[in-house]
Each structure stands twice: as C-alpha cells, then as structure tokens.
Design an enzyme around this catalytic site. Sequence first.
Site, mmCIF file in Angstrom:
data_model
loop_
_atom_site.group_PDB
_atom_site.id
_atom_site.type_symbol
_atom_site.label_atom_id
_atom_site.label_comp_id
_atom_site.label_asym_id
_atom_site.label_seq_id
_atom_site.Cartn_x
_atom_site.Cartn_y
_atom_site.Cartn_z
ATOM 1 N N THR A 27 21.451 -38.199 -17.956
ATOM 2 C CA THR A 27 21.014 -37.223 -16.959
ATOM 3 C C THR A 27 21.837 -35.935 -16.962
ATOM 4 O O THR A 27 21.628 -35.084 -16.094
ATOM 5 C CB THR A 27 21.080 -37.837 -15.549
ATOM 6 O OG1 THR A 27 22.423 -38.265 -15.289
ATOM 7 C CG2 THR A 27 20.130 -39.028 -15.430
ATOM 8 N N TYR A 57 16.476 -32.485 -21.939
ATOM 9 C CA TYR A 57 16.457 -33.561 -20.933
ATOM 10 C C TYR A 57 15.022 -33.903 -20.557
ATOM 11 O O TYR A 57 14.606 -35.067 -20.635
ATOM 12 C CB TYR A 57 17.252 -33.145 -19.696
ATOM 13 C CG TYR A 57 17.093 -34.099 -18.538
ATOM 14 C CD1 TYR A 57 17.547 -35.418 -18.626
ATOM 15 C CD2 TYR A 57 16.482 -33.699 -17.352
ATOM 16 C CE1 TYR A 57 17.392 -36.301 -17.569
ATOM 17 C CE2 TYR A 57 16.322 -34.574 -16.287
ATOM 18 C CZ TYR A 57 16.773 -35.867 -16.393
ATOM 19 O OH TYR A 57 16.611 -36.744 -15.348
#
Length: 290
Positions: free
Chosen positions: A61, A124
């Site tokens: 993350t 991401y």
Amino acid sequence: MKVLITGCNGQVGHCLTERLTKQAEVLALDYEGLDITDHDAVLNTVAEFQPNYIINAAAHTAVDRAEQEVELSYAINRDGPSYLAKAAKECGAVMLHISTDYVFDGMGDKPYQESDSTEPQGIYGQSKLAGEQAVAESCPEHLILRTAWVFGEHGNNFVKTMLRLAQCRDELSIVGDQFGGPTYAGDIADALITMVQHLEQGKQAKWGVYHFSGMPYASWFDFASAIFQVAERRELLTGQPKLSAIPTSAYPTPAKRPANSRLDCRRIENQFGIKPSDWNAALNNIHAYK
C-alpha cells in the site's frame, strides 16, 4: 466456520483477527507466516487448513514507493491474490479481497459506482486492479471490497500523522482539493464479517465488486480539522494548530493522488444491509490512536 486471514498485522487485518477469533476458527497470518507471493506456500497452507473463507487483507500500500517497486507491487497486489483465489476455488472456499479507489482515474466529482470504467493512474492502482481481475478469473465465488482513506488504532494512517505533527507544529498546510470518504478500519472488518455471516446463514449474494467507505465525504483539510477538534475536546491537545488549505499542486508526490476518491456505497447496503462507515463516530475513540 474456518477463516484464513492474510495480512493480519495491517490496519484491517488486525481488526478482522480480533473480531473473528471470537466467532470462528481463524488462521491469521502475516508475511512471516505466509508469503502470499509464494505460490506453493499458499497452496500448501490452504490445503492443510481447508478454510471456508479466505480474506485477503495483505497488500503493498506504499503508493509512492510503488512507482519504483513495480515488480514487488504486482507480486503482492496481483500474484498473491491470484494464488489465494486459485487455492480458494480448489478447496471450495469463498474469496474475499480488499481493493481500493485508486483503480479509478480520480476525475470528476461524482461518487464512483462499481460499474464505472477503471483507469488507474499509477502503479499502486494498476497492480490493485490487476489483483481484482486475477481474483475474479481464478475464483467465481468472490467478493471484492473497494475502500478508501483507511484509518484506525493499529498501524500508520492520516489520523496518527496529524496527531504527531500537532505536537511539534503550530501551523499545518493540508491538501484541500482531494475528496473522499475516510473509512474506519474496524468498520471495514465488520463489513467483511457481515458478508461472511450473510453467506453462513444461507442467503444468496451477488458475487463481484462492492464499494465501502466513510460518510460524509470530505477533503483531507476537512478531515484534519475534524481530527484536531476531537483531539482538543478529548484533551489530547492543549490547542489546535492553525490550518491552511493548499492545492495538490503545492504538495507534489511521486505518485498521482486522485482528486475524487468518493465511492458510491449503495450496492453493498442494498445487498447486505451494510451502511457507510461513520468516520466522525470513529474519531470519538481518538485517545486510542496515539
């Protein structure tokens, strides 16, 4: 009921483990217990435990680092979920997987629905979208929960950062042109548990993607203001720092942040009766975020 939880030391994974241990046989694993990027390790662990449900709370993350750590991002966010989903299908388990608002382009001002086109703007988001697709392809019986702006007592998050900065700064500049729904990690865990309970009760569910985040929508500036108001009221701060709202352009980062992180959460409420996270209520427990 047997539940395998991956990423058990993350914000959501920690809450899931605490809550589910009281009502199910749980195997909660962090990276040391199970590297989800190790195909054989995943298959062996699942085959041995034979869970009814696999909840994947593991993820890479670090949004900015992902721009450089491309292979690692895809290994954790795409390959790991793929292996878990394949293992789930083989043992007849349901796969639950946590995803993100970053799968969208972050444009406009309307809340995103599950059916809206995805167009992630960075590594991401791209790797998380690839993970969604891998889960859907590998395990028909799957539930994907997209969420945003996660915070809680465990792990690092915006609330803890604000509280830390308030101890040493009198003035803070906070981005005011990015909007989303701050989401309490405990509420995400409860949403996933409610989905599991729904299935355990023999109720039918539409497999696929669901959105779950906090309400009301706010900017980071709005969220910071609320944090400091509660912190002062709870006597964690003797005074609030002076806040100024700045545009995203004044705070450049390696990865592009979405201006619009609003998620439309009506589908999960209609299907499972799950209401959006009340982030204002969650802040009332702010003494525990230290």
